[in-house]
Design a protein around this motif. Sequence first.
Motif, PDB file in Angstrom:
ATOM      1  N   GLU A   1       0.746  -0.725   0.059  1.00  0.00           N
ATOM      2  CA  GLU A   1      -0.165   0.183  -0.420  1.00  0.00           C
ATOM      3  C   GLU A   1       0.732   1.375  -0.082  1.00  0.00           C
ATOM      4  OE1 GLU A   1      -3.439   1.976  -0.180  1.00  0.00           O
ATOM      5  OE2 GLU A   1      -3.330   0.430  -0.572  1.00  0.00           O
ATOM      6  N   ARG A   2       2.219   1.012   0.724  1.00  0.00           N
ATOM      7  CA  ARG A   2       2.828   2.398   0.253  1.00  0.00           C
ATOM      8  C   ARG A   2       3.992   2.392  -0.294  1.00  0.00           C
ATOM      9  NH1 ARG A   2       6.402   0.651   4.496  1.00  0.00           N
ATOM     10  NH2 ARG A   2       7.568  -0.040   2.750  1.00  0.00           N
ATOM     11  N   LEU A   3       3.810   1.585  -1.583  1.00  0.00           N
ATOM     12  CA  LEU A   3       4.529   1.837  -2.724  1.00  0.00           C
ATOM     13  C   LEU A   3       3.643   2.339  -3.776  1.00  0.00           C
ATOM     14  CD1 LEU A   3       6.487  -1.666  -2.842  1.00  0.00           C
ATOM     15  CD2 LEU A   3       7.753   0.459  -2.441  1.00  0.00           C
ATOM     16  N   ARG A   4       2.374   1.321  -3.544  1.00  0.00           N
ATOM     17  CA  ARG A   4       1.092   2.012  -4.447  1.00  0.00           C
ATOM     18  C   ARG A   4       1.288   3.466  -4.503  1.00  0.00           C
ATOM     19  NH1 ARG A   4      -3.882   4.036  -4.909  1.00  0.00           N
ATOM     20  NH2 ARG A   4      -3.729   4.126  -2.161  1.00  0.00           N
ATOM     21  N   ILE A   5       0.706   3.938  -2.789  1.00  0.00           N
ATOM     22  CA  ILE A   5       0.486   5.163  -2.751  1.00  0.00           C
ATOM     23  C   ILE A   5       1.508   6.289  -2.942  1.00  0.00           C
ATOM     24  CG2 ILE A   5      -0.091   7.162  -0.651  1.00  0.00           C
ATOM     25  CD1 ILE A   5      -1.429   5.216   0.628  1.00  0.00           C
ATOM     26  N   ALA A   6       2.754   5.717  -3.140  1.00  0.00           N
ATOM     27  CA  ALA A   6       4.251   6.675  -3.517  1.00  0.00           C
ATOM     28  C   ALA A   6       4.072   6.521  -5.185  1.00  0.00           C
ATOM     29  CB  ALA A   6       5.233   5.887  -3.069  1.00  0.00           C
ATOM     30  N   ARG A   7       3.788   5.392  -6.304  1.00  0.00           N
ATOM     31  CA  ARG A   7       4.003   5.946  -7.300  1.00  0.00           C
ATOM     32  C   ARG A   7       2.735   6.320  -7.774  1.00  0.00           C
ATOM     33  NH1 ARG A   7       4.514  -0.238  -7.166  1.00  0.00           N
ATOM     34  NH2 ARG A   7       1.545  -0.008  -7.224  1.00  0.00           N
ATOM     35  N   GLU A   8       1.799   6.598  -6.882  1.00  0.00           N
ATOM     36  CA  GLU A   8      -0.081   7.892  -7.445  1.00  0.00           C
ATOM     37  C   GLU A   8       1.045   8.934  -7.267  1.00  0.00           C
ATOM     38  OE1 GLU A   8      -3.300   7.380  -9.219  1.00  0.00           O
ATOM     39  OE2 GLU A   8      -1.692   5.523  -8.693  1.00  0.00           O
ATOM     40  N   LEU A   9       1.132   8.704  -5.616  1.00  0.00           N
ATOM     41  CA  LEU A   9       1.932  10.667  -6.090  1.00  0.00           C
ATOM     42  C   LEU A   9       2.646  11.350  -6.414  1.00  0.00           C
ATOM     43  CD1 LEU A   9       1.572  10.502  -1.128  1.00  0.00           C
ATOM     44  CD2 LEU A   9       0.274  12.075  -3.142  1.00  0.00           C
ATOM     45  N   HIS A  10       4.043  10.277  -7.193  1.00  0.00           N
ATOM     46  CA  HIS A  10       4.788  10.636  -7.805  1.00  0.00           C
ATOM     47  C   HIS A  10       4.117  11.012  -9.179  1.00  0.00           C
ATOM     48  CE1 HIS A  10       8.005   9.727 -11.052  1.00  0.00           C
ATOM     49  NE2 HIS A  10       8.240  10.100 -10.461  1.00  0.00           N
ATOM     50  N   ASP A  11       3.555   9.819  -9.585  1.00  0.00           N
ATOM     51  CA  ASP A  11       2.909  10.019 -11.084  1.00  0.00           C
ATOM     52  C   ASP A  11       2.367  11.389 -10.826  1.00  0.00           C
ATOM     53  OD1 ASP A  11       4.921   8.051 -11.882  1.00  0.00           O
ATOM     54  OD2 ASP A  11       2.315   6.663 -11.764  1.00  0.00           O
TER      55      ASP A  11
ATOM     56  N   MET B   1       6.964   3.057 -13.553  1.00  0.00           N
ATOM     57  CA  MET B   1       6.421   2.526 -14.077  1.00  0.00           C
ATOM     58  C   MET B   1       6.369   1.034 -14.436  1.00  0.00           C
ATOM     59  SD  MET B   1       7.062   5.283 -17.946  1.00  0.00           S
ATOM     60  CE  MET B   1       8.428   4.830 -17.824  1.00  0.00           C
ATOM     61  N   ARG B   2       7.978   0.435 -14.562  1.00  0.00           N
ATOM     62  CA  ARG B   2       8.073  -1.153 -14.024  1.00  0.00           C
ATOM     63  C   ARG B   2       7.331  -1.631 -12.919  1.00  0.00           C
ATOM     64  NH1 ARG B   2      13.299   1.066 -15.464  1.00  0.00           N
ATOM     65  NH2 ARG B   2      13.780  -0.142 -17.940  1.00  0.00           N
ATOM     66  N   GLU B   3       7.190  -1.181 -11.842  1.00  0.00           N
ATOM     67  CA  GLU B   3       6.585  -1.779 -11.242  1.00  0.00           C
ATOM     68  C   GLU B   3       4.749  -1.963 -11.243  1.00  0.00           C
ATOM     69  OE1 GLU B   3       6.974   0.555  -7.842  1.00  0.00           O
ATOM     70  OE2 GLU B   3       8.743   0.005  -6.902  1.00  0.00           O
ATOM     71  N   ARG B   4       4.373  -0.778 -11.842  1.00  0.00           N
ATOM     72  CA  ARG B   4       2.539  -0.564 -12.198  1.00  0.00           C
ATOM     73  C   ARG B   4       3.189  -1.979 -13.445  1.00  0.00           C
ATOM     74  NH1 ARG B   4      -0.830   3.747 -10.586  1.00  0.00           N
ATOM     75  NH2 ARG B   4       0.566   5.070  -9.859  1.00  0.00           N
ATOM     76  N   ALA B   5       3.358  -2.130 -14.197  1.00  0.00           N
ATOM     77  CA  ALA B   5       3.043  -3.258 -14.981  1.00  0.00           C
ATOM     78  C   ALA B   5       3.521  -4.266 -14.379  1.00  0.00           C
ATOM     79  CB  ALA B   5       4.345  -2.815 -16.661  1.00  0.00           C
ATOM     80  N   GLY B   6       3.912  -4.336 -14.012  1.00  0.00           N
ATOM     81  CA  GLY B   6       4.720  -5.851 -13.350  1.00  0.00           C
ATOM     82  C   GLY B   6       3.608  -6.079 -12.509  1.00  0.00           C
ATOM     83  N   ALA B   7       2.651  -5.026 -11.631  1.00  0.00           N
ATOM     84  CA  ALA B   7       1.929  -5.607 -10.988  1.00  0.00           C
ATOM     85  C   ALA B   7       0.744  -6.383 -11.792  1.00  0.00           C
ATOM     86  CB  ALA B   7       1.419  -4.718  -9.891  1.00  0.00           C
ATOM     87  N   LEU B   8       0.511  -6.103 -12.728  1.00  0.00           N
ATOM     88  CA  LEU B   8      -0.832  -7.050 -13.640  1.00  0.00           C
ATOM     89  C   LEU B   8       0.237  -8.196 -14.745  1.00  0.00           C
ATOM     90  CD1 LEU B   8      -1.937  -3.450 -15.055  1.00  0.00           C
ATOM     91  CD2 LEU B   8      -2.964  -4.622 -13.118  1.00  0.00           C
TER      92      LEU B   8
END
Length: 377
Positions: free
Chosen positions: A180-190, A348-355
């Motif tokens: 969840e922390r990584l998801r929020i960090a990615r969202e805020l970064h983007d 971007m890699r984390e988002r793609a890798g999660a899917l």
Amino acid sequence: MERAGRGPAWRSALLVAVVAQIGSGLAAQAQSGRVELDWAGRLLLLLGPALLVVRHRHPVPVVYGVSAVTLVYLAAGYPYGPVFISLAVACFAAVIAGHRRAAWGAVGLLWAGHLLLGHWLYRYLPPAGDGPAPWGQELGATAWVLAILALSELVRVRREQWSRERTERAAAERRRADEERLRIARELHDVLAHSIAVINVQAGVGLALLDSDPEQARTALTTIKAASKEALGEVRQVLDTLRAPGAAPRAPAPGLDRLPELVEQAAAAGLGVHIDTEGQARTLPPGADLAAFRILQEALTNVVRHSGSRTARVRLAWQPHSLELRVDDDGPATGSPAGGSGNGLAGMRERAGALGGTIEAGPRPDGGFRVVARLPL
């Protein structure tokens, strides 16, 4: 775990002492052939439970000590009864603490001693005129010993299982928190990276044209206001999920339906975006839709920040089981500090890798830069 001197340790020892005193008194009335339970016998019945008070700090000495006290009690010819409860409790404590050999040794010592008392040493010990113990009694004692050891092992196995389950639950909770922390960090970064890149470019335009072309400077400030407002709205939505975990978001997550807005924002930052579509477009699951939008947003932000090109080409290739996103710019790289965190490609890699997808990013052979994302559908 219980500790000596703290509630459960001395309370359970006191309970064992009370049961041993009352039960042995009743057993003495029914066993007329044994030695009368005097003050020495009562003292031995208290000594075993007294050792139990420190069974968690010193499990090995306690289990052997209780075994020896019980053996002395039996050797003195006192009546059988709840005297064995103290050894059972000490055995449990030793096994649970990881001292299985000590527990087995102490119980084996009592069993072997009882065997000697009943078939050899009875001639020299009270009560006077006592004969050898029947072998049926020894079978009962053996069954009692095995029952104590089996129950102790069962308690140990259950404790270890509960401990593993607690550890696994704690690890799973930590993993969920990390994800969840990584998801929020990615969202805020983007969100912030894209909006601040637009704001940075427009602020530079506004400063440059403030005196020579006030109207164009006004347009730049208007773009800054719109970009900052949108960024604040998305940041507020992310923060709301922190304040109320699990609550439904107030606004739908962005997806490819907002691609025209992304093109407008890039144009406001001075980047022309051309979009090509191949194949039949279809509705994406929410997670894939958000990931596709954020990947395109980050790729275009990187063009604004790091490329000297003022145009970018976006290609969406809809395939039967996947969606391919490609973003190209003609370069060259500016080489100037962009003020970013350096986490854009990793995000971007984390988002793609999660899917279950992949990201390929790097310079093109003919110059410029290319980002290709493949998302399974």
